[in-house]
Design a protein around this motif. Structure first.
Motif, PDB file in Angstrom:
ATOM      1  N   UNK A 163       1.330  -0.629  -6.367  1.00 53.88           N
ATOM      2  CA  UNK A 163       0.332  -0.835  -5.316  1.00 53.88           C
ATOM      3  C   UNK A 163      -0.759  -1.791  -5.758  1.00 53.88           C
ATOM      4  N   UNK A 164      -0.740  -2.200  -7.037  1.00 57.96           N
ATOM      5  CA  UNK A 164      -1.766  -3.092  -7.592  1.00 57.96           C
ATOM      6  C   UNK A 164      -1.070  -4.285  -8.230  1.00 57.96           C
ATOM      7  N   UNK A 165      -0.521  -5.150  -7.402  1.00 60.59           N
ATOM      8  CA  UNK A 165       0.274  -6.256  -7.924  1.00 60.59           C
ATOM      9  C   UNK A 165      -0.582  -7.255  -8.686  1.00 60.59           C
ATOM     10  N   UNK A 198      17.165   1.034 -12.943  1.00 55.02           N
ATOM     11  CA  UNK A 198      15.893   1.583 -13.431  1.00 55.02           C
ATOM     12  C   UNK A 198      14.818   1.335 -12.360  1.00 55.02           C
ATOM     13  N   UNK A 199      14.277   2.420 -11.817  1.00 50.70           N
ATOM     14  CA  UNK A 199      13.181   2.336 -10.831  1.00 50.70           C
ATOM     15  C   UNK A 199      11.897   2.719 -11.560  1.00 50.70           C
ATOM     16  N   UNK A 200      11.041   1.730 -11.819  1.00 53.67           N
ATOM     17  CA  UNK A 200       9.780   1.952 -12.540  1.00 53.67           C
ATOM     18  C   UNK A 200       8.658   1.959 -11.516  1.00 53.67           C
ATOM     19  N   UNK A 201       8.130   3.133 -11.249  1.00 52.50           N
ATOM     20  CA  UNK A 201       7.063   3.283 -10.260  1.00 52.50           C
ATOM     21  C   UNK A 201       5.695   3.116 -10.929  1.00 52.50           C
ATOM     22  N   UNK A 202       4.734   2.584 -10.164  1.00 54.49           N
ATOM     23  CA  UNK A 202       3.376   2.301 -10.669  1.00 54.49           C
ATOM     24  C   UNK A 202       3.449   1.477 -11.955  1.00 54.49           C
ATOM     25  N   UNK A 203       4.201   0.379 -11.885  1.00 53.15           N
ATOM     26  CA  UNK A 203       4.436  -0.430 -13.071  1.00 53.15           C
ATOM     27  C   UNK A 203       3.163  -1.086 -13.585  1.00 53.15           C
ATOM     28  N   UNK A 204       2.128  -1.181 -12.758  1.00 53.69           N
ATOM     29  CA  UNK A 204       0.876  -1.800 -13.214  1.00 53.69           C
ATOM     30  C   UNK A 204       0.162  -0.951 -14.262  1.00 53.69           C
ATOM     31  N   UNK A 205       0.602   0.296 -14.470  1.00 52.02           N
ATOM     32  CA  UNK A 205      -0.017   1.164 -15.463  1.00 52.02           C
ATOM     33  C   UNK A 205       0.503   0.933 -16.875  1.00 52.02           C
ATOM     34  N   UNK A 206       1.514   0.090 -17.051  1.00 52.15           N
ATOM     35  CA  UNK A 206       2.027  -0.183 -18.382  1.00 52.15           C
ATOM     36  C   UNK A 206       0.982  -0.876 -19.247  1.00 52.15           C
ATOM     37  N   UNK A 207       1.035  -0.618 -20.539  1.00 49.11           N
ATOM     38  CA  UNK A 207       0.108  -1.263 -21.466  1.00 49.11           C
ATOM     39  C   UNK A 207       0.569  -2.694 -21.744  1.00 49.11           C
ATOM     40  N   UNK A 240       0.837  -1.200   0.000  1.00 47.41           N
ATOM     41  CA  UNK A 240       0.000   0.000   0.000  1.00 47.41           C
ATOM     42  C   UNK A 240       0.873   1.252   0.000  1.00 47.41           C
ATOM     43  N   UNK A 241       0.235   2.383  -0.155  1.00 46.61           N
ATOM     44  CA  UNK A 241       0.952   3.655  -0.286  1.00 46.61           C
ATOM     45  C   UNK A 241       1.678   4.003   1.011  1.00 46.61           C
ATOM     46  N   UNK A 242       2.794   4.700   0.855  1.00 44.01           N
ATOM     47  CA  UNK A 242       3.506   5.236   2.008  1.00 44.01           C
ATOM     48  C   UNK A 242       4.175   4.230   2.899  1.00 44.01           C
TER      49      UNK A 242
END
Length: 576
Positions: free
Chosen positions: A156-158, A122-131, A45-47
């Motif tokens: 946050x959305x594994x 490479x730090x990819x944040x919110x990776x679940x947003x990738x197409x 979760x966040x934070x």
């Protein structure tokens, strides 16, 4: 320029990260013994410290003088990563760079060796947003990247990530930080910032943060603008917890079943531009707090509220049953879903409150359980039935339940299995009542027409008195039923609820309904029972029907009715 507290006090080493010891210790050992992976997945979760741990790991693998797996934060590389001058650490926001072209550019850049550091991270944040196309473009590089490249994915959305990505990464699940750990950290920050933060204020901030350290520091930053001491009252006002009296008022209307007052509150809130959808959400959270307070004795640490609100929640929870609370949550949840699809949110909110205040309008199982639990609570509290009916229907006029006059009686109706009170022993017997009324006696002496008895087939020998000497309970009857169940399921349906006895060691007496006796005298049912009993006990019993002989009292139906009425305290006036 002023820096926010969550940025100023971001952890700079693994030892500074709180509440994630199961992750930081593993990463420390991996860096210490040179067993770092090529791809990591941080989820939670966040934070909770995902991005902070990613940056610490990026510094640790490139640090010129690491200390037990932690970066020194003093060398040229560590300082360059902190101030952004080292370009080998790349942070990518997948929410805005989620296309195939962005991943193709990343793949091309990954082939180049680092300019200054040892690893390109490479730090990819919110990776679940990738197409979907971006995931496919990343797969091969993520599985076999160049030796100088490390990928750290954070989300946050594994559950939205494809399994092909998950199988190529080392996964670390970040837990919510305990409130006690957050409160200790807040007091340390407040001491450094010369803020007067009380213990109850720190704990309230920790509960509001809901396991997120960043949210807690942001709220403390907001409270720091207040003059004076930062206690629970100041935190509640700053967080917007104060001024929620209308929620408690609406809950009181639901408890008292006062729909009219609830409609007035809804009208006032609507005129004050209150969002009806947010109102339903707040009501749902409040009834969730009531549910927790009913289920847990010390609930203060499990809900977000101030001390005064906790007392109100405790008082309201004592006035409502748990079944009623769960029914209200169900109504509120369904109303919230319908409100998103409806055209008029005010009408949906009013309909929801009317349903909450008038449970008799609903016929679902939850509403029925709520009404039953409230009736049980009212009866156990000694509330008369007339008052319960008035509360349920809203009528002010007395409710006429029955035209029969009820005589005043303090006798309690005996329950089966309890000792009969002396008041009922003094009641005249049925025979005495018949003697007082010769017409009833004459009617009772008339012999009724009896149907001819059924012929008794050979498998069932005869009816034996179950109260005769030599009759004992058959303890192995449940095992016999299990045996019959595997052979004849239609027969086991008729034997459900039956009991069995052994008479003189050779008769198996079956006690059940009259329909069961008819079944035993037809077909091969008796043969099946005898075979099952022989398989369980090893003995061959003769089958018989349990006959419980009763004393012939020659009592008429009218006399029985008079006796029951008298025991219940009902005074029936006879016409002269």
């Amino acid at each position: 320029m002023y820096r926010a507290l969550y940025r100023k006090y971001r952890p700079s080493s693994f030892t500074d990260v709180i509440g994630q010891e199961h992750i930081t210790k593993t990463l420390e050992n991996a860096v210490k013994y040179g067993k770092t992976s090529h791809a990591y997945l941080f989820t939670g979760s966040r934070g909770t410290g995902k991005t902070s741990c990613a940056k610490i790991l990026a510094k640790a693998v490139n640090c010129l003088d690491p200390h037990n797996g932690n970066p020194c934060n003093e060398c040229e590389i560590c300082r360059g990563i902190d101030n952004g001058s080292v370009l080998d650490i790349i942070e990518i926001d997948a929410a805005s760079n989620n296309g195939v072209d962005n991943i193709r550019d990343l793949r091309e850049e990954a082939n180049f060796t680092p300019a200054k550091a040892k690893y390109r991270v490479y730090i990819i944040d919110e990776v679940h947003m990738l197409s979907k196309g971006a995931y496919n473009a990343l797969l091969k590089t993520l599985e076999e990247p160049p030796a100088h490249v490390i990928f750290i994915l954070a989300t946050t959305e594994v559950h939205m990530l494809p399994s092909t990505i998950l199988s190529r990464c080392q996964r670390f699940d970040f837990k919510r930080i305990p409130p006690e750990s957050i409160a200790d950290r807040l007091k340390l920050v407040a001491e450094k910032e010369n803020l007067r933060l009380t213990d109850d204020g720190a704990m309230l901030i920790a509960r509001i943060a809901d396991g997120a350290m960043r949210d807690a520091l942001s709220l403390l930053d907001r409270c720091s603008s207040y003059d004076g001491e930062i206690d629970s009252a100041a935190v509640a006002e700053s967080a917007g917890l104060a001024g929620r009296e209308y929620i408690f008022e609406l809950c009181g209307c639901v408890i008292e079943k006062n729909a009219a007052k609830a409609m007035e509150i809804i009208n006032r809130l609507y005129n004050e531009s209150c969002d009806m959808e947010r109102l339903i959400t707040e009501l749902t959270n409040h009834f969730r707090n009531l549910m927790v307070s009913k289920a847990v004795k010390s609930f203060e640490n499990m809900i977000i509220c101030s001390g005064n609100e906790a007392e109100i929640i405790r008082e309201q929870s004592e006035k409502i049953t748990l079944a009623a609370v769960m029914s209200c949550i169900d109504v509120l949840t369904s109303s919230a879903v319908g409100m998103k699809q409806g055209a008029n949110r005010r009408t949906c909110a009013e309909l929801c409150l009317i349903r909450l205040c008038t449970p008799s309008l609903d016929s679902d199982i939850n509403s029925i359980l709520r009404r039953l639990s409230e009736l049980e609570r009212a009866v156990s509290s000694g509330i008369p039935v007339k008052e319960i009916s008035q509360a349920e229907t809203g009528n002010k006029a007395p409710v006429n339940v029955s035209p029969v006059k009820v005589a005043e009686s303090t006798a309690t109706i005996p329950v089966i299995g309890e000792k009969v009170p002396e008041e009922f022993k003094k009641q005249p017997s049925v025979r005495e009542m018949l003697k007082a009324n010769p017409e009833n006696k004459k009617a009772s002496q008339e012999e009724p027409h009896e149907a001819p008895p059924l012929p008794e087939p050979p498998p069932v020998k005869r009816e034996i008195d179950g109260q005769a000497e030599g009759t004992v309970p058959f303890d192995q009857w449940p095992e016999v039923l299990d045996k019959i169940f595997s052979q004849d399921k239609s027969l086991i349906a008729m034997l459900t609820g039956s009991t069995a006895f052994i008479h003189d060691g050779k008769y198996l007496l079956i006690k059940g309904s009259p329909v069961l006796e008819m079944y035993l005298k037809t077909g091969d049912y008796s043969k099946t029972i005898k075979q099952a009993a022989a398989a369980v006990t090893g003995k061959n019993y003769s089958l018989a029907v349990y006959n419980n002989k009763r004393e012939d009292t020659s009592e008429s139906p009218l006399a029985e009715l008079l006796l029951r009425a008298r025991r219940l305290g009902v005074n029936i006036e006879e016409e002269q």
